[in-house]
Design an enzyme around this catalytic site. Structure first.
Site, mmCIF file in Angstrom:
data_model
loop_
_atom_site.group_PDB
_atom_site.id
_atom_site.type_symbol
_atom_site.label_atom_id
_atom_site.label_comp_id
_atom_site.label_asym_id
_atom_site.label_seq_id
_atom_site.Cartn_x
_atom_site.Cartn_y
_atom_site.Cartn_z
ATOM 1 N N ASP A 55 0.794 -1.224 0.010
ATOM 2 C CA ASP A 55 -0.118 0.086 0.040
ATOM 3 C C ASP A 55 0.802 1.189 -0.007
ATOM 4 O O ASP A 55 0.169 2.472 -0.063
ATOM 5 C CB ASP A 55 -0.915 -0.137 1.187
ATOM 6 C CG ASP A 55 -0.402 -0.174 2.379
ATOM 7 O OD1 ASP A 55 0.959 -0.139 2.642
ATOM 8 O OD2 ASP A 55 -1.072 -0.112 3.579
ATOM 9 N N GLU A 107 9.013 -4.414 10.496
ATOM 10 C CA GLU A 107 9.422 -2.981 9.879
ATOM 11 C C GLU A 107 9.933 -2.057 11.147
ATOM 12 O O GLU A 107 9.354 -1.731 12.073
ATOM 13 C CB GLU A 107 8.296 -2.092 9.296
ATOM 14 C CG GLU A 107 8.609 -1.019 8.678
ATOM 15 C CD GLU A 107 7.688 -0.490 7.657
ATOM 16 O OE1 GLU A 107 6.820 -0.987 7.267
ATOM 17 O OE2 GLU A 107 7.569 0.772 7.345
HETATM 18 O O1 KIV Z 1 3.475 -1.169 1.661
HETATM 19 C C1 KIV Z 1 4.805 -1.547 1.750
HETATM 20 O O2 KIV Z 1 5.567 -1.218 0.612
HETATM 21 C C2 KIV Z 1 5.069 -2.360 2.730
HETATM 22 C C3 KIV Z 1 6.693 -2.353 2.953
HETATM 23 C C4 KIV Z 1 7.173 -1.233 3.539
HETATM 24 C C5 KIV Z 1 6.918 -3.536 3.913
HETATM 25 O O3 KIV Z 1 4.287 -2.544 3.484
#
Ligand code: KIV
Length: 273
Positions: free
Chosen positions: A53, A191
């Site tokens: 997202d 994260e």
């Molecule tokens: O939306 C995204 O790109 C993510 C990554 C940062 C893991 O969730």
């Protein structure tokens, strides 16, 4: 030349990701949101493509991931799926399409799987989303968890700083990781948490962890493609390694094109019919 011979082109499955962890082979994951880039990064050998997202930020120009809709995620995901021959394609369920109830989470996941052809979904949170995770898994849809800094909750945290530095939050993160594993998640994104904590979680879990800003001991790594290719310029967190400076490459190419057009140097005699 592609990184894979035709005979190597076996599709990555959640089972293979587990085997990779078992034999200590690191997992490489990157985001993609469109056909052309997905074709390149799949051909270059990435194991998992995340239709994140983060499309809300890097594709739509929003400040947070919150505004992106399920229809928009499905549009991005179906473009990616058409390009991919090998990688496992995981799609984020966007904010507002799973928090209401487990039934809503299941309906959103089914739409993603049916309309995009993706292979798995990802959602943020631990014990708060347990019922949703179980319900989605009961329909046969593989689920990836996401703990630590969870950008869909940015207004609760207030900042994008490192999470789980304090004992209590670290303890909850470990409990959540074990819970998601017990529910049946095939992997968990960690994260922006301390490297020591990511190491501890990764060694306690049977399933693979994929880190972003979580140090070298996660079972795999993920980066946002626009960041690692240097298309974005101003985002400079410590964890980000830039593997290219496409911002300069693209700017140089476009500058040259503009000057060629204006100077009547493009197209040449050889470039006409
Ligand atoms: O939306 C995204 O790109 C993510 C990554 C940062 C893991 O969730």
């Amino acid at each position: 030349m592609s990184a894979h011979k035709k005979s190597d082109l076996k599709k990555v499955t959640t089972h293979q990701l587990q085997e990779m962890k078992n034999r200590g082979e690191k997992i490489a994951m990157l985001t993609a949101y469109d056909f052309s880039m997905a074709r390149i990064i799949d051909g270059a050998g990435v194991d998992i493509i995340l239709v994140g997202d983060s499309a809300s930020n890097v594709m739509a120009g929003n400040e947070t991931t919150l505004p992106i809709t399920l229809d928009q995620m499905i549009y991005h995901a179906s473009s990616v799926v058409k390009a991919v021959k090998r990688a496992l394609v995981v799609v984020d369920i966007p904010f507002g399409y799973y928090q209401g109830s487990s039934g809503e989470a299941l309906r959103s996941s089914i739409r993603i799987m049916k309309e995009s052809g993706a292979h798995a979904v990802k959602l943020e949170g631990g014990s708060e989303v347990k019922d949703s995770v179980l319900r989605i898994l009961s329909a046969g849809v593989p689920v990836m968890g996401h703990l630590g800094l969870t950008p869909q909750s940015i207004y609760k945290f207030g900042t994008y700083t490192v999470r789980a530095k304090e004992k209590e939050e670290a303890k909850k993160l470990i409990e959540d990781a074990l819970l998601l594993q017990e529910c049946g998640c095939f992997g968990i994104v960690l994260e922006k948490i301390p490297a020591e904590l990511a190491k501890k979680v990764s060694s306690q879990l049977r399933i693979p962890t994929i880190g972003i800003g979580a140090g070298p001991d996660a079972d795999g790594q993920v980066l946002v493609m626009q960041d690692m290719l240097g298309i974005t310029k101003d985002f400079k967190p410590r964890f980000l390694r830039r593997y290219a400076d496409l911002h300069s490459v693209i700017t140089g190419a476009v500058n040259k094109y503009v000057s060629d057009v204006k100077g009547n140097e493009f197209p040449s005699q050889d470039e006409k019919y």
